[in-house]
Design a protein around this motif. Structure first.
Motif, PDB file in Angstrom:
ATOM      1  N   THR A  21       1.123  -1.431   0.091  1.00  0.00           N
ATOM      2  CA  THR A  21      -0.146  -0.011  -0.068  1.00  0.00           C
ATOM      3  C   THR A  21       0.968   1.200   0.182  1.00  0.00           C
ATOM      4  OG1 THR A  21      -0.311  -0.205   2.497  1.00  0.00           O
ATOM      5  CG2 THR A  21      -1.835  -1.152   1.019  1.00  0.00           C
ATOM      6  N   ASN A  22       1.969   1.502   0.567  1.00  0.00           N
ATOM      7  CA  ASN A  22       2.714   2.635   0.233  1.00  0.00           C
ATOM      8  C   ASN A  22       4.365   1.396  -0.033  1.00  0.00           C
ATOM      9  OD1 ASN A  22       3.701   5.416   1.316  1.00  0.00           O
ATOM     10  ND2 ASN A  22       4.939   4.239   2.991  1.00  0.00           N
ATOM     11  N   ALA A  23       5.450   2.238  -0.661  1.00  0.00           N
ATOM     12  CA  ALA A  23       6.642   1.894  -1.073  1.00  0.00           C
ATOM     13  C   ALA A  23       7.410   3.392  -1.458  1.00  0.00           C
ATOM     14  CB  ALA A  23       6.697   1.340  -2.115  1.00  0.00           C
ATOM     15  N   GLY A  24       7.906   3.975  -0.079  1.00  0.00           N
ATOM     16  CA  GLY A  24       9.109   5.296  -0.034  1.00  0.00           C
ATOM     17  C   GLY A  24       9.971   4.374   0.081  1.00  0.00           C
ATOM     18  N   ILE A  25      10.769   5.285   0.235  1.00  0.00           N
ATOM     19  CA  ILE A  25      12.516   5.061   0.334  1.00  0.00           C
ATOM     20  C   ILE A  25      12.540   4.402   1.423  1.00  0.00           C
ATOM     21  CG2 ILE A  25      15.156   6.196   0.837  1.00  0.00           C
ATOM     22  CD1 ILE A  25      13.686   8.501  -2.110  1.00  0.00           C
ATOM     23  N   ASP A  26      12.272   4.636   2.724  1.00  0.00           N
ATOM     24  CA  ASP A  26      12.443   4.169   4.053  1.00  0.00           C
ATOM     25  C   ASP A  26      11.073   4.255   4.597  1.00  0.00           C
ATOM     26  OD1 ASP A  26      11.439   6.496   4.511  1.00  0.00           O
ATOM     27  OD2 ASP A  26      12.646   7.582   5.504  1.00  0.00           O
ATOM     28  N   SER A  27       9.746   3.481   4.052  1.00  0.00           N
ATOM     29  CA  SER A  27       8.703   3.093   4.172  1.00  0.00           C
ATOM     30  C   SER A  27       8.053   2.009   3.069  1.00  0.00           C
ATOM     31  CB  SER A  27       7.714   4.678   4.073  1.00  0.00           C
ATOM     32  OG  SER A  27       6.514   4.255   4.658  1.00  0.00           O
ATOM     33  N   ILE A  28       7.886   0.843   3.930  1.00  0.00           N
ATOM     34  CA  ILE A  28       6.718  -0.316   2.754  1.00  0.00           C
ATOM     35  C   ILE A  28       5.808  -0.751   3.590  1.00  0.00           C
ATOM     36  CG2 ILE A  28       6.960  -1.997   1.757  1.00  0.00           C
ATOM     37  CD1 ILE A  28       9.619  -1.213   1.156  1.00  0.00           C
ATOM     38  N   SER A  29       4.948  -0.305   3.783  1.00  0.00           N
ATOM     39  CA  SER A  29       3.694  -1.173   4.272  1.00  0.00           C
ATOM     40  C   SER A  29       2.748  -1.641   3.243  1.00  0.00           C
ATOM     41  CB  SER A  29       2.713  -0.212   4.415  1.00  0.00           C
ATOM     42  OG  SER A  29       3.162   1.460   5.486  1.00  0.00           O
ATOM     43  N   THR A  30       2.379  -3.293   4.129  1.00  0.00           N
ATOM     44  CA  THR A  30       1.794  -3.963   3.066  1.00  0.00           C
ATOM     45  C   THR A  30       0.326  -4.206   4.297  1.00  0.00           C
ATOM     46  OG1 THR A  30       2.960  -5.911   4.748  1.00  0.00           O
ATOM     47  CG2 THR A  30       3.651  -5.475   2.378  1.00  0.00           C
ATOM     48  N   PHE A  31      -1.137  -4.278   3.509  1.00  0.00           N
ATOM     49  CA  PHE A  31      -2.156  -4.809   4.224  1.00  0.00           C
ATOM     50  C   PHE A  31      -3.002  -5.611   3.220  1.00  0.00           C
ATOM     51  CE2 PHE A  31      -1.331  -0.331   6.079  1.00  0.00           C
ATOM     52  CZ  PHE A  31      -1.558  -0.689   6.788  1.00  0.00           C
ATOM     53  N   ARG A  32      -3.786  -6.852   3.589  1.00  0.00           N
ATOM     54  CA  ARG A  32      -4.400  -7.715   3.261  1.00  0.00           C
ATOM     55  C   ARG A  32      -5.953  -6.911   1.531  1.00  0.00           C
ATOM     56  NH1 ARG A  32      -5.273 -13.461   2.648  1.00  0.00           N
ATOM     57  NH2 ARG A  32      -3.672 -13.004   4.899  1.00  0.00           N
ATOM     58  N   LYS A  33      -5.676  -6.829   0.541  1.00  0.00           N
ATOM     59  CA  LYS A  33      -6.110  -6.514   0.061  1.00  0.00           C
ATOM     60  C   LYS A  33      -7.348  -7.776  -0.575  1.00  0.00           C
ATOM     61  CE  LYS A  33      -2.817  -3.897  -1.161  1.00  0.00           C
ATOM     62  NZ  LYS A  33      -1.863  -3.453  -2.104  1.00  0.00           N
ATOM     63  N   MET A  34      -7.970  -8.750   0.260  1.00  0.00           N
ATOM     64  CA  MET A  34      -8.194  -9.377  -0.167  1.00  0.00           C
ATOM     65  C   MET A  34      -9.421 -10.471   0.812  1.00  0.00           C
ATOM     66  SD  MET A  34      -8.024 -13.685  -1.660  1.00  0.00           S
ATOM     67  CE  MET A  34      -7.055 -12.754  -3.682  1.00  0.00           C
ATOM     68  N   THR A  35     -10.371  -9.918   0.645  1.00  0.00           N
ATOM     69  CA  THR A  35     -11.948 -10.230   1.727  1.00  0.00           C
ATOM     70  C   THR A  35     -12.452 -11.213   1.776  1.00  0.00           C
ATOM     71  OG1 THR A  35     -11.448  -7.651   2.715  1.00  0.00           O
ATOM     72  CG2 THR A  35     -13.259  -8.828   3.885  1.00  0.00           C
ATOM     73  N   VAL A  36     -12.827 -12.209   2.099  1.00  0.00           N
ATOM     74  CA  VAL A  36     -13.829 -13.755   2.067  1.00  0.00           C
ATOM     75  C   VAL A  36     -14.641 -13.766   2.618  1.00  0.00           C
ATOM     76  CG1 VAL A  36     -13.920 -15.830   1.716  1.00  0.00           C
ATOM     77  CG2 VAL A  36     -11.890 -13.972   0.881  1.00  0.00           C
ATOM     78  N   TRP A  37     -16.319 -13.847   2.612  1.00  0.00           N
ATOM     79  CA  TRP A  37     -17.560 -14.002   3.219  1.00  0.00           C
ATOM     80  C   TRP A  37     -17.560 -14.839   2.278  1.00  0.00           C
ATOM     81  CZ3 TRP A  37     -16.487  -8.483   1.303  1.00  0.00           C
ATOM     82  CH2 TRP A  37     -16.286  -8.307   2.367  1.00  0.00           C
ATOM     83  N   LYS A  38     -18.196 -16.354   3.317  1.00  0.00           N
ATOM     84  CA  LYS A  38     -18.990 -17.235   3.442  1.00  0.00           C
ATOM     85  C   LYS A  38     -19.828 -18.129   4.004  1.00  0.00           C
ATOM     86  CE  LYS A  38     -14.812 -19.987   5.060  1.00  0.00           C
ATOM     87  NZ  LYS A  38     -13.428 -20.784   4.874  1.00  0.00           N
ATOM     88  N   LYS A  39     -20.970 -18.511   3.515  1.00  0.00           N
ATOM     89  CA  LYS A  39     -21.222 -19.782   4.050  1.00  0.00           C
ATOM     90  C   LYS A  39     -21.602 -20.664   3.947  1.00  0.00           C
ATOM     91  CE  LYS A  39     -25.242 -17.964   5.219  1.00  0.00           C
ATOM     92  NZ  LYS A  39     -27.380 -17.871   5.607  1.00  0.00           N
ATOM     93  N   GLU A  40     -20.943 -22.421   4.036  1.00  0.00           N
ATOM     94  CA  GLU A  40     -20.763 -23.750   3.843  1.00  0.00           C
ATOM     95  C   GLU A  40     -21.794 -23.686   2.900  1.00  0.00           C
ATOM     96  OE1 GLU A  40     -17.482 -26.031   3.014  1.00  0.00           O
ATOM     97  OE2 GLU A  40     -17.368 -23.656   3.528  1.00  0.00           O
ATOM     98  N   GLY A  41     -21.412 -24.307   1.833  1.00  0.00           N
ATOM     99  CA  GLY A  41     -22.791 -25.165   1.112  1.00  0.00           C
ATOM    100  C   GLY A  41     -23.906 -24.257   0.534  1.00  0.00           C
ATOM    101  N   ASP A  42     -24.023 -22.937   0.515  1.00  0.00           N
ATOM    102  CA  ASP A  42     -24.604 -21.952   0.212  1.00  0.00           C
ATOM    103  C   ASP A  42     -24.007 -20.597  -0.251  1.00  0.00           C
ATOM    104  OD1 ASP A  42     -27.805 -20.158   0.702  1.00  0.00           O
ATOM    105  OD2 ASP A  42     -25.666 -19.249   1.422  1.00  0.00           O
ATOM    106  N   ARG A  43     -22.647 -19.857   0.227  1.00  0.00           N
ATOM    107  CA  ARG A  43     -23.091 -19.224  -0.915  1.00  0.00           C
ATOM    108  C   ARG A  43     -20.776 -19.142  -0.757  1.00  0.00           C
ATOM    109  NH1 ARG A  43     -25.896 -14.235   0.512  1.00  0.00           N
ATOM    110  NH2 ARG A  43     -27.538 -15.391   0.484  1.00  0.00           N
ATOM    111  N   VAL A  44     -20.220 -18.068  -1.339  1.00  0.00           N
ATOM    112  CA  VAL A  44     -18.493 -17.730  -1.014  1.00  0.00           C
ATOM    113  C   VAL A  44     -18.669 -16.319  -2.238  1.00  0.00           C
ATOM    114  CG1 VAL A  44     -16.272 -18.387  -0.961  1.00  0.00           C
ATOM    115  CG2 VAL A  44     -17.620 -19.441  -0.327  1.00  0.00           C
TER     116      VAL A  44
END
Length: 242
Positions: A21-44
């Protein structure tokens, strides 16, 4: 910046996102950008996000909060009757967050974010949508079988040239890793690790979900092999006759 891809094949849906999410000379940040919701047997339901980090996190947090107490908090992403209605819900939430985030007199586009939404509900086909900062959206089709958000230009050529709807999940993973490797080598603002997810048609469950780091042996093999293949292809072309 970021890079995310959602791709529709005959066997189901495939998603991949980076985490930078950020890539500077002295600052690199990471965050998950994939979110999952699920109901087994019904939806993902899978949501990929790019853009203003505060906006994307607020959208995901609102959707998640309303899903955990959906009897009291309507609408809920786990109770929508179709993927189309789910896309409408996400679009409305995006508009709500951006509207509440922008102070009076300040441009709302400073808080913009875009999303790829995909999934399958029982009794319906797998569906894939691109949701814009304005809250409107479009759906993938045979003519447009994949969506990209974020830093899209470096990884698009291989997708356009090599995509085949009859690809296996393994072949699709290879295709996406080449696309992401091309992007990583061209833009510092996209970075490892990568998140990958397979959703098999009519299974209503996650087929595979994996985080891929720089030390992943298959990713390294693909990265090095693709570089070698490009060099060999270049050398095989005829020299300029002038």
């Amino acid at each position: 910046m970021t890079y995310c891809v959602g791709l529709k094949i005959d066997r189901g849906l495939v998603f991949m996102s980076d985490t930078r999410t950020n890539a500077g000379i002295d600052s690199i940040s990471t965050f998950r950008k994939m979110t999952v919701w699920k109901k087994e047997g019904d939806r993902v339901i899978v949501l990929l996000s790019a853009g203003n980090l505060a906006t994307t996190q607020s959208v995901v947090s609102l959707l998640d909060e309303r899903s955990k107490a959906h009897a009291d908090r309507a609408p809920s992403i786990l109770e929508t009757p179709s993927m189309f209605q789910t896309a409408r819900l996400v679009g409305d939430t995006v508009k709500e967050v951006i509207s509440n985030s922008a102070p009076v007199g300040q441009r709302a586009d400073a808080f913009g974010a875009s999303f790829i939404l995909g999934g399958q509900m029982k009794g319906s086909e797998p569906r894939l949508f691109m949701i814009y900062p304005e809250g409107n959206f479009i759906e993938a089709s045979d003519d447009t079988p994949f969506f990209q958000i974020g830093e899209t230009k470096y990884g698009k050529p291989i997708l356009v040239r090599a995509y085949d709807p009859q690809m296996t999940f393994a072949e699709t993973a290879k295709l996406l890793m080449v696309s992401f490797d091309s992007t990583l080598k061209s833009n510092l603002s996209v970075g490892l690790p990568l998140d990958m997810l397979f959703l098999a048609r009519d299974s209503y469950r996650i087929e595979l979900q994996k985080r891929i780091g720089g030390d992943d042996p298959y990713y390294r093999q693909i990265s090095e092999g693709w570089s070698d293949a490009l060099r060999n292809a270049f050398k095989s072309l005829p020299d300029f006759p002038g």
